[in-house]
Every structure is written in C-alpha cells, then in structure tokens.
Design a protein around this motif. Structure first.
Motif, mmCIF file in Angstrom:
data_model
loop_
_atom_site.group_PDB
_atom_site.id
_atom_site.type_symbol
_atom_site.label_atom_id
_atom_site.label_comp_id
_atom_site.label_asym_id
_atom_site.label_seq_id
_atom_site.Cartn_x
_atom_site.Cartn_y
_atom_site.Cartn_z
ATOM 1 N N UNK A 186 -5.569 4.460 -9.139
ATOM 2 C CA UNK A 186 -4.816 3.596 -8.230
ATOM 3 C C UNK A 186 -5.085 3.981 -6.778
ATOM 4 N N UNK A 187 -5.135 5.281 -6.516
ATOM 5 C CA UNK A 187 -5.438 5.769 -5.163
ATOM 6 C C UNK A 187 -6.812 5.276 -4.711
ATOM 7 N N UNK A 188 -7.803 5.355 -5.622
ATOM 8 C CA UNK A 188 -9.158 4.950 -5.261
ATOM 9 C C UNK A 188 -9.276 3.469 -4.961
ATOM 10 N N UNK A 189 -8.720 2.627 -5.852
ATOM 11 C CA UNK A 189 -8.819 1.176 -5.661
ATOM 12 C C UNK A 189 -8.087 0.749 -4.388
ATOM 13 N N UNK A 190 -6.857 1.257 -4.195
ATOM 14 C CA UNK A 190 -6.087 0.900 -3.000
ATOM 15 C C UNK A 190 -6.771 1.411 -1.735
ATOM 16 N N UNK A 229 0.833 -1.205 0.000
ATOM 17 C CA UNK A 229 0.000 0.000 0.000
ATOM 18 C C UNK A 229 0.871 1.260 0.000
ATOM 19 N N UNK A 230 1.950 1.223 0.753
ATOM 20 C CA UNK A 230 2.859 2.380 0.810
ATOM 21 C C UNK A 230 3.478 2.650 -0.560
ATOM 22 N N UNK A 231 3.906 1.586 -1.243
ATOM 23 C CA UNK A 231 4.475 1.730 -2.585
ATOM 24 C C UNK A 231 3.436 2.322 -3.538
ATOM 25 N N UNK A 232 2.194 1.829 -3.442
ATOM 26 C CA UNK A 232 1.116 2.323 -4.316
ATOM 27 C C UNK A 232 0.867 3.812 -4.087
#
Length: 699
Positions: A154-158, A9-12
């Motif tokens: 990507x922010x939304x899905x994660x 999650x941090x990488x994303x």
C-alpha cells in the motif's frame, strides 16, 4: 493536489504506520519466547543460514535481471527514445517505479524469512507446554509477514502515484513487483520441492525412517525450502497480487476521471485497501484457540472476523465520504464473499477430516497408480467451484456497476478484486503460519522433545496444510479477478495509443477474428509450458539430490544406523537445491515474457487481447487443479500417517508418499506460480501496448 486526495493519502499512510508498528510489536514478542534446547538452536541456525544464503544468491541474480530490464524500460517506455513523444524524465520515472517495485517486493520476502526462521524453534519448544502457546507463536510469526507485505504494498502504490501522478508509471511499479515475484516464487518453489521430494522418497519410501529424521541429509534443505518457497516466495506472490489489483483499479479509475468522473473512484481504491489493512490487524489480534477449539478453527474464525470488519468499515466509509458509490461497495463485497466461498470449497477437497481426502487415502491401499489417478480426478473436479466463483463474482460486479455508466462495469470487476484481496494481510498470516509450524514439527523431532510434543506439532502442521491449501485457492481466485481487471486496464492503455495513431478503438475481443484467435491459442498454451518447465526443474534437481543422499548413506559409516556423533553432510544437499533452483528459475519466466512480445509484434493489440484471454482461462484452471490436487495428496499422506488405512510403513503409506511427491511441485512450485505468470504477461501487455499498436505486422 485535491484536499480530499490529501486526506486519502494520509489515511493510507497512517494505516501503513499502524500495521508496521504492530508487526514490530509481534516480532519482538516472538523474539522474547525462549529457545533452550541445544539441538533446536543448532538446527534453527542451519536453517536460517541456508535460507539467507539462498536468498542472497537469488537476489544477486534477480538484481542483474532487474538492471537489464530497467535499461530496456528507459529505452522503450512509456515512449521509445527515437520517437518525437520521448521525454527523458518520464522514462526515468518508469525506471524508478520499476526498481521500487522490485526492491519493496524483495524487502517483503526478506522480512518474512527473518521472522519465520526465528519463530520455528520457539514454536517447537512451546509445544511442550501445550497447543495454544505453540499456535500463538507460529501464527504471530506469520502475521509479521502478512502485515509487512500489505503495509509495504500500500505504501508503494500510494507513494508512486502521489510522487508521479501517473497510473502508467504505476504499472511500472506493479511490473517490478510482479517480475520479482515470478522469479522468487519459481526459484523458491524449485528449491523447496527438490528437497521435499528427495527427503520423502529416500527417507520414507526407501529406508522407512521418520519424516524429519536427522540421519537424512536432505532434511535441513527441506526445512530451508519451507522458508524460501512458502514464506519468501508466497509473500512476494501476494505482494504482487495486491499491487496489481490496486494498480489495475487505479488505471480504470483514472480513465473514468478523464471521462468526467470525480476523484472519488481513485479515493475508493486507497480507502478500501487501507480499511482492509486495518481489518487484518483486528483479525490478527483476535486469533486464539478457545476452549475445546482447534488450530484450523482459530485460523478460519480470524479470517471471518477480518472479513466482517472490512464489510462494516467500508460501508461506513461509503456512507461518510461524498461521491463513494454503494454499487462499487457492492462489487467489492461480492469479491470478498466469493473469495471466502472459494476458500471453503478448497477446504472441502483438501481437509483430512472431509470425505475426499479419505477416499484418496483409501485408494492408496491398491497402489500408487490409484493414488495418482484419484488425486488427479478430484483435483480437476475441485477447480470447477472456484472457476464458477470467479465467473460469478466478475459477472455480478459487472452487472452491479453497469448502471453507473458503461466504463464503470470493468471498474466494478477491479474493485471486486480489491475486495477479495482486502483481507490479504490475514491470508498471508495464515499462509506463513504453515511453513513455520512445519519447521517446528521437524525441530521437535530432531530435538528429541518426545512423542506428545511431536503429536501437538503434527496437529499444528496439519492445520497449516489445510489452511495453506485454502489460502492458495483464495490467492488464485483473487488473481483471476485481478487479471480480468488488468485486461480492462490493457484495453484502456491500448486505446490511448490507438487514438493517438488515428485508428479504431478496441471495444472487445471477437474470437471469430483470426488475429484474436491466433493470440488466444498461444496464450492458452503458455501456462502449460511454463508449468512443465518448473516441474522438470524440480525433477532434474531432485534426481541429483537423491543420488547425493544415496552416496552419503553408502560412504559415511554409521550414518544409516544413526551412530552417536555421525552426522550427514547437510550443506551438500542445500548446495544442490540452491544451484539447481537458481539455474532453472529464469528460463520459464523469460519464455512467458518473450511469447507475449512475439504475439504483440506479430498480431498487434487485438492478438494480445486474445493471448491474455487464453492465458487467463488456461492458467486459472491449471493453477487451481495443481494447487488443490497437491494439497489433497499431502493431507491424504498425513491421514494415513495418523494410523488410518494401515498407518506408517504400510503399502498404503508408501503409495500416499508417492502421491505427495507428485503433488509437491504441483502445489508449491507450478500451481501458485502460474497466477504470477498471468499477472506478469498482463502487465507487459499494458506497458507495451503503444509499441504493439505502432509496430505490429498485422494491425
């Protein structure tokens, strides 16, 4: 939460921060470029105001739709309020995820409009200094859109998965993105092609005036349409595709976890998506027109750089992280490579330096009927390579991952879709570049910047048309793999419901089963009806606008002659395009959703499986045909306008313009909207699978 998942999650989120920071830098760089021509400033302001007015009215209508949908979601999903399994908190989570999907998709489209309407005039003025500075402004303006869309998705899905820890809730987020994208693409497409068709038919064919002549009342509406259709609409479309690809992969990865797999499958989805975003940043940073280069070469080379960087970075990640499978990496790489190949085959059929476009242009010498016949024929032929590519990539991904375990085969297809969409940041950048330089070309003509500047802007615009056709082919190919993986996600969700009811699980869809065949036939018909409704929307709206243009030329004295101080009533055409698009955008999307619900409640989960198969195959074929045929006709017209086959004003030119007006709603309204329609009905099927299993007439 597992420490390794925390790292993922941090990488994303870190990649999202980098992407958005780079997007802000590029936006500020574009804003620093000068706009000194008074006419260009005035027309740019009109385009910006028209685009913002349309977006505001469209989002107001879509907000009402989203509000109604949110209430229905709370009542029915994941479990109906009257069932014993109903949990208010979980249904509320579904609503929150759905609303987040619609809001983030809307924000992505709005950000594209902001930067596109500030880049067009600057690119036009920069063309006075040469092709490279004008290209750089247009491309970097498009790159802001690309980075913002992928970063936000990507922010939304994660974020949804991290907050709720439930992939069924993630499907709600994806449905929010898809439903808004469906209506935004349809509405924007109807607007832009209403204006484009009207401007071309009245200007070029009837009056013989240049494409962006300021005497034409539809010319500003045409430029507004480029932004609301090809920027905001396509941004929402690819936002939806990216979210759907990640969500379907996560649903399948979670089912693997339930079967005893480690977290690695979920982690790979996020890691590969994050590395795709980083690869797009690198590719965007390297985009330049070298010495002796062309805009098309610059756009294509940056795509190849992005693809190469992604393959290397994901290979390193697979090597470093414990539990990452080389077979899954192979599946994602196959998806990416096939995506690039689909783009190249599309280029062959739509590039005006290639033989197919020249053949259609030559056919135009014999009249518009031959322009249409040849374009339709080559359009159908062009669908075959892409269909083969989608089929090969799905089969290859399936077979590569099958040895890992039977359930991994479908996950491999989902990861091939993630791989194909890994460079979506670059794809959107290329796509948004097109309408920016198209506007720039019009502004250069209206601003009186001279023939050489217009010639440079034409070269940029031609590259934009070619690359836009390639990106549409790429997007449709990616949607094809995504919806195949969504079919797997639907099976997974349906089997959970069937198991709870003590019924036999679905292992496949046998078309000899009459219930499956019932769904298949109806599903195959929906894309054709959906396309017809959108094209009829353009047709009816364009007829109204043509009548308005005729009225203005008839009643405004001196307009036809171009007398000083006489200006057309641009706002009237913008209002016609806006009101017509908003009136037509809802029915087609609702038709597809209602058809899915009817098939599900009549035939049950098996009928829906057939419905989705028919919808996917028919939809992909029609989408590829219409997108490619439209791009082919567009560039055939430009090839004639460049002085070939008789040049501007010739009979071949008039026939080519007719072909282009037929192709306009094909390539910019119906064609690219179909893949969003397929995604929407696939998500509706997954979300409603439990209700279909419990309440259908034919179990």
């Amino acid at each position: 939460m597992d420490a390794s998942m925390t790292l993922i999650y941090c990488v994303s989120f870190f990649s999202v921060v980098i992407a958005l920071a780079f997007a802000v830098y590029l936006h500020l760089w574009v804003k620093r470029q000068p706009v000194e021509n008074r006419t260009i400033r005035e027309v740019s302001a009109l385009i910006k105001a028209g685009a913002n007015t349309f977006m505001r009215k469209e989002y107001r209508i879509l907000a009402i739709f989203a509000g109604v949908a949110a209430v229905l979601l709370f009542i029915f999903l994941p479990n109906p309020i009257w069932s014993q399994e109903f949990e208010a908190v979980r249904n509320l989570q579904m609503v929150v995820a759905y609303v987040a999907g619609t809001v983030l998709s809307a924000i992505a489209g709005k950000m594209g409009i902001i930067v596109a309407t500030s880049s067009n005039g600057r690119s036009a003025e920069a063309a006075q200094k040469g092709i490279e500075p004008a290209f750089l402004i247009g491309f970097r303006g498009g790159a802001v859109m690309g980075l913002a869309v992928v970063g936000i998705s990507l922010f939304g899905v994660a974020g949804v998965l991290m907050l709720f820890g439930d992939t069924t809730i993630s499907l709600g987020f994806s449905f929010g993105a898809s439903s808004l994208a469906l209506f935004a693409k349809a509405g924007g497409g109807i607007f832009t092609k209403t204006a484009d068709v009207s401007a071309d038919l009245t200007g070029k064919v009837e009056l013989g005036i240049p494409e962006d002549d300021p005497r034409n009342p539809a010319v500003i509406a045409d430029n507004v349409g480029d932004n609301v259709g090809d920027v905001a609409g396509m941004g929402a479309d690819l936002f939806d595709s990216n979210v759907a690809a990640m969500t379907s992969a996560l649903v399948l990865a979670t089912s693997l976890q339930a079967a005893g797999s480690q977290f690695a499958d979920v982690a790979m989805v996020f890691m590969y998506a994050a590395l795709g975003l980083i690869s797009s940043i690198i590719g965007i940073a390297t985009a330049r027109i070298g010495k002796g280069g062309t805009p098309t070469k610059a756009l294509n080379s940056s795509t190849y750089v992005t693809s190469g960087v992604f393959v290397v970075l994901t290979a390193l990640a697979t090597l470093i992280f414990r539990g990452f499978s080389w077979r899954i990496w192979g599946a994602s790489t196959v998806g990416l490579v096939v995506g690039v190949i689909i783009g190249l085959t599309t280029d062959y059929f739509t590039d005006d330096s290639k033989p197919i476009v020249k053949k259609v242009a030559h056919a135009s010498r014999s009249g518009s009927a031959f322009t249409v016949l040849s374009g339709v024929s080559y359009g159908f032929i062009s669908a075959l390579p892409a269909m083969i590519g989608i089929a090969v990539s799905a089969l290859a991904a399936y077979k590569i991952c099958e040895p890992v375990g039977p359930q991994y085969a479908l996950f491999g297809i989902a990861m091939a879709a993630v791989g194909m969409l890994s460079i979506v940041g670059m794809i959107i950048s290329n796509d948004a570049y097109g309408p920016i330089v198209d506007n720039a070309r019009g502004l250069a003509e209206m601003g009186g910047l001279g023939e050489e500047t217009i010639r440079i802007a034409d070269e940029l615009d031609s590259a934009g048309n070619t690359v836009k056709a390639v990106t549409k082919g790429f997007a449709i190919g990616a949607a094809g793999l995504t919806v195949i993986s969504l079919l797997g996600a639907y099976m997974s969700e349906a089997n959970v419901a069937l198991e709870a009811l003590g019924r036999d699980l679905i292992t496949g869809f046998d078309i000899m089963n009459p219930v499956v065949f019932f769904g298949l036939l109806i599903g195959a018909a929906i894309p054709a009806v959906f396309s017809a409704m959108l094209i009829l929307g353009v047709d009816k709206n364009a007829q109204r606008m043509v009548a308005e243009i005729h009225r203005q030329f008839r009643e405004i004295r001196g307009l036809r002659e171009g007398k000083p101080g006489v200006k057309p009533e641009y706002d009237r055409c913008i209002d016609i395009a806006t009101s017509g698009a908003l009136r037509e955008l809802i029915p087609a999307g609702l038709m597809a959703i209602i058809a899915t619900l009817l098939v599900g409640f009549i035939g049950g989960p098996l009928a829906i499986g057939g419905f989705l198969m028919g919808n996917i195959v028919s939809g992909l074929l029609l989408s590829l045909f219409m997108s490619n045929a439209g791009g082919l006709w567009d560039n055939s017209k430009k090839y004639v306008e460049a002085g070939n086959e008789g040049g501007k004003g010739s009979e071949a030119h008039k026939a080519a313009v007719v072909g282009d007006t037929v192709g306009d709603p094909f390539k910019d309204t119906a064609g690219p909207s179909i893949n969003t329609q397929i995604t929407v009905v696939s998500l509706v099927a997954s979300l409603m699978s439990a209700l279909f299993a419990a309440f259908s007439i034919f179990h």
